[in-house]
Write an enzyme that holds these catalytic residues in place. Structure first.
Site, mmCIF file in Angstrom:
data_model
loop_
_atom_site.group_PDB
_atom_site.id
_atom_site.type_symbol
_atom_site.label_atom_id
_atom_site.label_comp_id
_atom_site.label_asym_id
_atom_site.label_seq_id
_atom_site.Cartn_x
_atom_site.Cartn_y
_atom_site.Cartn_z
ATOM 1 N N TRP A 101 0.839 -1.214 0.000
ATOM 2 C CA TRP A 101 0.000 0.000 0.000
ATOM 3 C C TRP A 101 0.861 1.246 0.000
ATOM 4 C CZ3 TRP A 101 -4.260 -1.413 -1.811
ATOM 5 C CH2 TRP A 101 -4.930 -2.557 -1.367
ATOM 6 N N ASP A 168 -1.490 6.930 6.214
ATOM 7 C CA ASP A 168 -2.545 5.983 5.847
ATOM 8 C C ASP A 168 -2.791 5.102 7.075
ATOM 9 O OD1 ASP A 168 -4.118 3.915 4.912
ATOM 10 O OD2 ASP A 168 -2.768 3.335 3.281
ATOM 11 N N LYS A 192 -11.895 -1.526 7.122
ATOM 12 C CA LYS A 192 -11.034 -2.342 7.964
ATOM 13 C C LYS A 192 -11.434 -2.248 9.436
ATOM 14 C CE LYS A 192 -8.303 -3.390 4.426
ATOM 15 N NZ LYS A 192 -7.535 -2.321 3.830
HETATM 16 C C1 LIG Z 1 -6.874 -1.960 2.456
HETATM 17 C C2 LIG Z 1 -5.848 -0.911 2.498
HETATM 18 C C3 LIG Z 1 -5.748 0.085 1.515
HETATM 19 C C4 LIG Z 1 -6.645 0.106 0.295
HETATM 20 O O1 LIG Z 1 -7.904 0.524 0.652
HETATM 21 P P1 LIG Z 1 -9.067 0.740 -0.426
HETATM 22 O O2 LIG Z 1 -10.095 1.439 0.405
HETATM 23 O O3 LIG Z 1 -9.470 -0.605 -0.908
HETATM 24 O O4 LIG Z 1 -8.527 1.602 -1.516
HETATM 25 C C5 LIG Z 1 -4.792 1.063 1.657
HETATM 26 N N1 LIG Z 1 -3.971 1.077 2.714
HETATM 27 C C6 LIG Z 1 -4.026 0.146 3.682
HETATM 28 C C7 LIG Z 1 -3.075 0.213 4.833
HETATM 29 C C8 LIG Z 1 -4.968 -0.874 3.606
HETATM 30 O O5 LIG Z 1 -5.039 -1.802 4.572
#
Ligand SMILES: *Cc1c(COP(=O)(O)O)cnc(C)c1O
Length: 356
Positions: A101, A168, A192
């Site tokens: 990511w 993030d 998540k």
């Molecule tokens: C799942 C995830 C993403 C991607 O998320 P989307 O909402 O599917 O774009 C980005 N960063 C992390 C740390 C993730 O766990």
């Protein structure tokens, strides 16, 4: 018998949230209408958005310097939005490359200007968090990923720097206390630890915006959404509603400090077994282990069939590891109870009884 859902995302949410959300799908606020068929500008939905924002502010102690907005496009769209809003034509961005990511986020910044990884654990298949790097004080921003969902590593601290820090937090937001004042921008896809897929939470320091000096498409500009209070266009109403219910649940549970203690107990239980049981080994560096996603392998692949049969019998779901790590990944987000982790640990102990 309940299914223990260890899925990495979309993932488990509290049972009471599913119940309340399913009622609101049929009849919301006694309107005789579904929450997903009323206008997003109706007072009933505006109240949902306002409560969601207020709960984020309360639960994370968001200072007045910061705004809370709900967007769409997932965390993946934030990879590009961050660069549009913060990367200047002549400046540069620095990224901590801690996984797939993080490197996707870096790719988007490189597409717009100068961006680089200042440290990376790629050579070790991202099994640790790099430390000891220094951030260039002239950088436009520093970007990191607090929890690396795929590899099961988590930043236990964040660098002290005068450079704007952007993070993030998709897979560990609301799982532990965080000092929001230290970040210029935090983003997280809802699916998540917050709600269903479709909404993306952004917490942004207002005075950090408006400095990139480039044309930013209207939908990609944070100020567009701040000015319209997340209602510039139709928001993902159901995802925001369910996220609001999850935040209410979190507050009832005692908030972020209380959930952090619960998450620590779950992680201690599972990592304790991974380290004790001679049939298993963890993949992440011990000091960087994630309290959200625990990755582990069987020491002997010959036991795979027996172990898989045990956890399937115990109604465990979603523990196959990501293809880039293999083995197993147990995601233990906020809504997971300790007894689900215990069910997994029991399977590991049973395997040991049969084979060790
Ligand atoms: C799942 C995830 C993403 C991607 O998320 P989307 O909402 O599917 O774009 C980005 N960063 C992390 C740390 C993730 O766990």
């Amino acid at each position: 018998m309940k299914t223990h859902n260890f899925s990495a995302g979309p993932c488990i949410l509290p049972g009471q949230v599913f119940e309340e959300a399913s009622k609101a799908l049929l009849d919301f606020d006694n309107l005789g209408l579904s929450v997903i068929e009323i206008s997003h500008r109706s007072k009933n939905f505006v109240a949902v958005m306002e409560e969601a924002v207020a709960l984020v502010k309360e639960l994370l102690n968001v200072p007045d310097t910061h705004e809370v907005i709900f967007l769409q496009g997932g965390a993946s769209l934030q990879f590009a939005m961050v660069a549009y809003n913060y990367l200047t034509e002549t400046g540069k961005a620095q990224y901590l490359d801690t996984g797939a990511w993080a490197s996707k986020a870096l790719k988007e910044a490189k597409g717009l200007g100068t961006a680089e990884a200042i440290a990376s654990s790629k050579e070790a298949n991202y099994n640790f968090i790099p430390k000891g790097y220094s951030i260039d004080p002239s950088a436009d921003y520093f970007h990191c990923t607090s929890n690396n969902t795929i590899y099961g590593t988590q930043m236990k601290s964040f660098p002290e720097t005068d450079v704007p820090v952007i993070c993030d937090m998709s897979s560990d937001i609301f799982s532990r206390p965080v000092d929001v004042s230290k970040f210029d921008l935090i983003y997280a896809g809802a699916q998540k630890n917050l709600g269903p897929a479709g909404a993306t939470l952004v917490i942004v320091r207002k005075d950090s915006l408006g400095k990139s000096g480039r044309y930013i498409p209207t939908m990609l500009k944070y100020t567009t959404h701040i000015e319209k209070e997340s209602m510039f266009n139709t928001p993902p109403v159901f995802s925001v509603y369910v996220s609001m219910l999850t935040l209410r649940w979190l507050k009832e549970m005692g908030g972020v400090e209380a959930i952090a203690a619960r998450n620590q107990a779950k992680a201690d239980l599972l990592y304790g077994e991974i380290d004790r049981n001679p049939l298993f080994v963890g993949t992440a560096a011990t000091e960087d282990r994630s309290n959200m996603n625990a990755c582990f392998l069987l020491n002997d692949e010959a036991h795979k069939e027996a172990f898989d049969a045990l956890w399937k019998e115990a109604k465990i779901n979603g523990i196959n590891g990501h293809r880039s790590v293999g083995g197993y990944r147990a995601s233990m987000y906020n809504a997971m109870d300790l007894d689900s982790v215990q069910a997994l640990v029991d399977c590991m102990k049973e395997l040991e009884k049969q084979y060790a």
